[in-house]
Design an enzyme around this catalytic site. Sequence first.
Site, PDB file in Angstrom:
ATOM      1  N   CYS A 149      54.852  63.869  45.674  1.00  0.00           N
ATOM      2  CA  CYS A 149      54.390  64.140  47.040  1.00  0.00           C
ATOM      3  C   CYS A 149      53.879  62.874  47.722  1.00  0.00           C
ATOM      4  CB  CYS A 149      53.334  65.240  47.020  1.00  0.00           C
ATOM      5  SG  CYS A 149      52.065  65.031  45.751  1.00  0.00           S
TER       6      CYS A 149
HETATM    7  N1  LIG Z   1      51.758  70.818  43.793  1.00  0.00           N
HETATM    8  C1  LIG Z   1      52.346  69.842  44.480  1.00  0.00           C
HETATM    9  O1  LIG Z   1      52.014  69.561  45.650  1.00  0.00           O
HETATM   10  C2  LIG Z   1      53.454  69.048  43.857  1.00  0.00           C
HETATM   11  C3  LIG Z   1      53.800  69.211  42.542  1.00  0.00           C
HETATM   12  N2  LIG Z   1      54.822  68.469  42.010  1.00  0.00           N
HETATM   13  C4  LIG Z   1      55.196  68.633  40.620  1.00  0.00           C
HETATM   14  O2  LIG Z   1      55.901  69.866  40.482  1.00  0.00           O
HETATM   15  C5  LIG Z   1      55.626  70.453  39.206  1.00  0.00           C
HETATM   16  C6  LIG Z   1      55.061  71.853  39.414  1.00  0.00           C
HETATM   17  O3  LIG Z   1      53.863  71.738  40.156  1.00  0.00           O
HETATM   18  P1  LIG Z   1      52.995  72.995  40.577  1.00  0.00           P
HETATM   19  O4  LIG Z   1      53.857  74.060  41.098  1.00  0.00           O
HETATM   20  O5  LIG Z   1      51.899  72.461  41.415  1.00  0.00           O
HETATM   21  O6  LIG Z   1      52.428  73.436  39.135  1.00  0.00           O
HETATM   22  P2  LIG Z   1      51.662  74.773  38.712  1.00  0.00           P
HETATM   23  O7  LIG Z   1      50.676  74.363  37.676  1.00  0.00           O
HETATM   24  O8  LIG Z   1      51.146  75.446  39.939  1.00  0.00           O
HETATM   25  O9  LIG Z   1      52.818  75.685  38.062  1.00  0.00           O
HETATM   26  C7  LIG Z   1      53.465  75.356  36.881  1.00  0.00           C
HETATM   27  C8  LIG Z   1      54.520  76.406  36.548  1.00  0.00           C
HETATM   28  O10 LIG Z   1      55.229  76.005  35.359  1.00  0.00           O
HETATM   29  C9  LIG Z   1      55.201  77.061  34.381  1.00  0.00           C
HETATM   30  N3  LIG Z   1      55.090  76.388  33.085  1.00  0.00           N
HETATM   31  C10 LIG Z   1      54.028  75.712  32.598  1.00  0.00           C
HETATM   32  N4  LIG Z   1      54.312  75.156  31.392  1.00  0.00           N
HETATM   33  C11 LIG Z   1      55.602  75.501  31.117  1.00  0.00           C
HETATM   34  C12 LIG Z   1      56.483  75.259  30.037  1.00  0.00           C
HETATM   35  N5  LIG Z   1      56.100  74.518  28.990  1.00  0.00           N
HETATM   36  N6  LIG Z   1      57.736  75.768  30.081  1.00  0.00           N
HETATM   37  C13 LIG Z   1      58.153  76.505  31.144  1.00  0.00           C
HETATM   38  N7  LIG Z   1      57.363  76.793  32.200  1.00  0.00           N
HETATM   39  C14 LIG Z   1      56.102  76.287  32.192  1.00  0.00           C
HETATM   40  C15 LIG Z   1      53.995  77.905  34.761  1.00  0.00           C
HETATM   41  O11 LIG Z   1      54.189  79.270  34.417  1.00  0.00           O
HETATM   42  P3  LIG Z   1      53.972  79.846  32.941  1.00  0.00           P
HETATM   43  O12 LIG Z   1      52.912  79.006  32.301  1.00  0.00           O
HETATM   44  O13 LIG Z   1      53.603  81.268  33.138  1.00  0.00           O
HETATM   45  O14 LIG Z   1      55.330  79.694  32.264  1.00  0.00           O
HETATM   46  C16 LIG Z   1      53.970  77.795  36.283  1.00  0.00           C
HETATM   47  O15 LIG Z   1      54.849  78.750  36.857  1.00  0.00           O
HETATM   48  C17 LIG Z   1      54.620  69.522  38.510  1.00  0.00           C
HETATM   49  O16 LIG Z   1      55.306  68.650  37.661  1.00  0.00           O
HETATM   50  C18 LIG Z   1      54.011  68.759  39.664  1.00  0.00           C
HETATM   51  O17 LIG Z   1      53.540  67.492  39.255  1.00  0.00           O
HETATM   52  C19 LIG Z   1      55.534  67.586  42.754  1.00  0.00           C
HETATM   53  C20 LIG Z   1      55.239  67.390  44.075  1.00  0.00           C
HETATM   54  C21 LIG Z   1      54.147  68.099  44.730  1.00  0.00           C
HETATM   55  C1  LIG Z   2      45.750  66.480  44.820  1.00  0.00           C
HETATM   56  C2  LIG Z   2      46.376  66.141  43.494  1.00  0.00           C
HETATM   57  O1  LIG Z   2      45.772  66.288  42.453  1.00  0.00           O
HETATM   58  N1  LIG Z   2      47.630  65.680  43.531  1.00  0.00           N
HETATM   59  C3  LIG Z   2      48.371  65.342  42.352  1.00  0.00           C
HETATM   60  C4  LIG Z   2      49.760  64.868  42.688  1.00  0.00           C
HETATM   61  C5  LIG Z   2      50.791  65.936  42.471  1.00  0.00           C
HETATM   62  C6  LIG Z   2      52.186  65.441  42.234  1.00  0.00           C
HETATM   63  O2  LIG Z   2      53.060  65.435  43.039  1.00  0.00           O
HETATM   64  O3  LIG Z   2      52.367  64.868  41.091  1.00  0.00           O
HETATM   65  P1  LIG Z   2      53.619  64.646  40.128  1.00  0.00           P
HETATM   66  O4  LIG Z   2      54.025  63.233  40.242  1.00  0.00           O
HETATM   67  O5  LIG Z   2      53.072  64.902  38.785  1.00  0.00           O
HETATM   68  O6  LIG Z   2      54.731  65.549  40.520  1.00  0.00           O
HETATM   69  C7  LIG Z   2      47.686  64.252  41.550  1.00  0.00           C
HETATM   70  O7  LIG Z   2      47.118  63.340  42.117  1.00  0.00           O
HETATM   71  O8  LIG Z   2      47.843  64.280  40.327  1.00  0.00           O
END
Ligand SMILES: NC(=O)C1=CN([C@@H]2O[C@H](COP(=O)(O)OP(=O)(O)OC[C@H]3O[C@@H](n4cnc5c(N)ncnc54)[C@H](OP(=O)(O)O)[C@@H]3O)[C@@H](O)[C@H]2O)C=CC1
Ligand SMILES: CC(=O)N[C@@H](CCC(=O)OP(=O)(O)O)C(=O)O
Length: 342
Positions: A149
């Site tokens: 992000c």
């Molecule tokens: N939040 C954000 O703004 C952003 C996030 N990201 C990246 O996107 C990814 C997801 O982020 P986010 O949605 O915030 O994460 P969350 O923690 O909100 O959700 C994680 C999801 O993954 C599942 N999960 C966890 N462990 C496992 C596993 N070992 N195998 C399969 N499924 C699994 C969980 O469900 P369950 O445990 O029930 O299987 C849950 O549905 C991360 O890598 C994050 O860094 C990237 C850009 C922006």
């Molecule tokens: C507010 C906040 O905690 N933000 C996250 C960034 C989320 C993200 O995009 O991280 P990945 O590179 O793991 O996909 C952080 O700083 O770790």
Amino acid sequence: MLRVGIVGGTGYTGAELLRILVRHPEVSLRAITSRSEAGQRVDDLFPHLRGQVDLCFTEPDTSVLGDCDLVFFATPNGTAMQAVPDLLNLGTRVIDLAADFRLKDPALWERWYGMPHQCPELLAEAVYGLPELNRAAIRDARLIANPGCYPTAVTLGLLPLLAAGVVDPAWVIADAKSGVSGAGRKASTGLLMAEVGESFKAYSVMGHRHSPEITQNLAHFAGVEVNLTFVPHLLPMIRGIEATLYARLTDPGVDLDQLYAERYAHEHFIDLMPGGHPDTRSVRGANHCRIAVARPGAGDVVVVQSVIDNLVKGAAGQAVQNMNLMFGMPESMGLESVALLP
Ligand SMILES: NC(=O)C1=CN([C@@H]2O[C@H](COP(=O)(O)OP(=O)(O)OC[C@H]3O[C@@H](n4cnc5c(N)ncnc54)[C@H](OP(=O)(O)O)[C@@H]3O)[C@@H](O)[C@H]2O)C=CC1
Ligand SMILES: CC(=O)N[C@@H](CCC(=O)OP(=O)(O)O)C(=O)O
């Protein structure tokens, strides 16, 4: 219709993928996984999807996912790399929203993510999914590394300056702020309303894992090694990133608004606001990045403001933009009307 699976359908980015994909005219959702909610109806957990999704969450099972044309991984870092080689062998293409395939150097991955890479042989093939900079490669990709992000907001904001060689790459500052959904949906004391509400602070000042991703981007897409100071902050709001970027001009004659207008002339999801102050509210739920560039007091410091919704252009929306490119669909299909009311 494109057969699509989502691994991690209960997290914030997985839920955002669902919100967008249920309206996409060319997508048929086949599998949505969650280990903790397996067997539960998706619309029981997400009532806003009632009448739009007739599926239950399932365990992440390669035999089911391998029947899809495309699988999104919306899972913690280090998860996708364990399943991707098998899925690619089955002919399923993959978009990973996590960082597993973003850094090209496996030693750098291990240093910043604290685990050895499970399939370093795929790092060269993986395509960095920032369409505005890498569109041609995305079209042919089997495996997309969807950008982080902060790297999305910072890279799009800085790229025109560095690619044109009009600022000093030895002094670049990214002062970035994110809403708490950036940290994911898992329970964490530091993210409780009582902890983050009415408060504002920086974190990871000594180094954040998005720094190497941003500098890799600027080296690759602008051809410049940048000495970057990147400091993220946690804002008491839910969605949105605002990055204020500072650089020092080496070419005082440059017309900054024209430079950005030319660089992003045909970019549907980049909205330039000359003289403006883009706010996170204006991109809430939208796949747009709004940018303004300024030169306070006509001095030699350039200030760029770049805003995105971390869950959309910073994650799920960008992933759908990549999907559209990979499967020959119009790039903005399904992404036109996803903005939420501010
Ligand atoms: N939040 C954000 O703004 C952003 C996030 N990201 C990246 O996107 C990814 C997801 O982020 P986010 O949605 O915030 O994460 P969350 O923690 O909100 O959700 C994680 C999801 O993954 C599942 N999960 C966890 N462990 C496992 C596993 N070992 N195998 C399969 N499924 C699994 C969980 O469900 P369950 O445990 O029930 O299987 C849950 O549905 C991360 O890598 C994050 O860094 C990237 C850009 C922006
Ligand atoms: C507010 C906040 O905690 N933000 C996250 C960034 C989320 C993200 O995009 O991280 P990945 O590179 O793991 O996909 C952080 O700083 O770790």
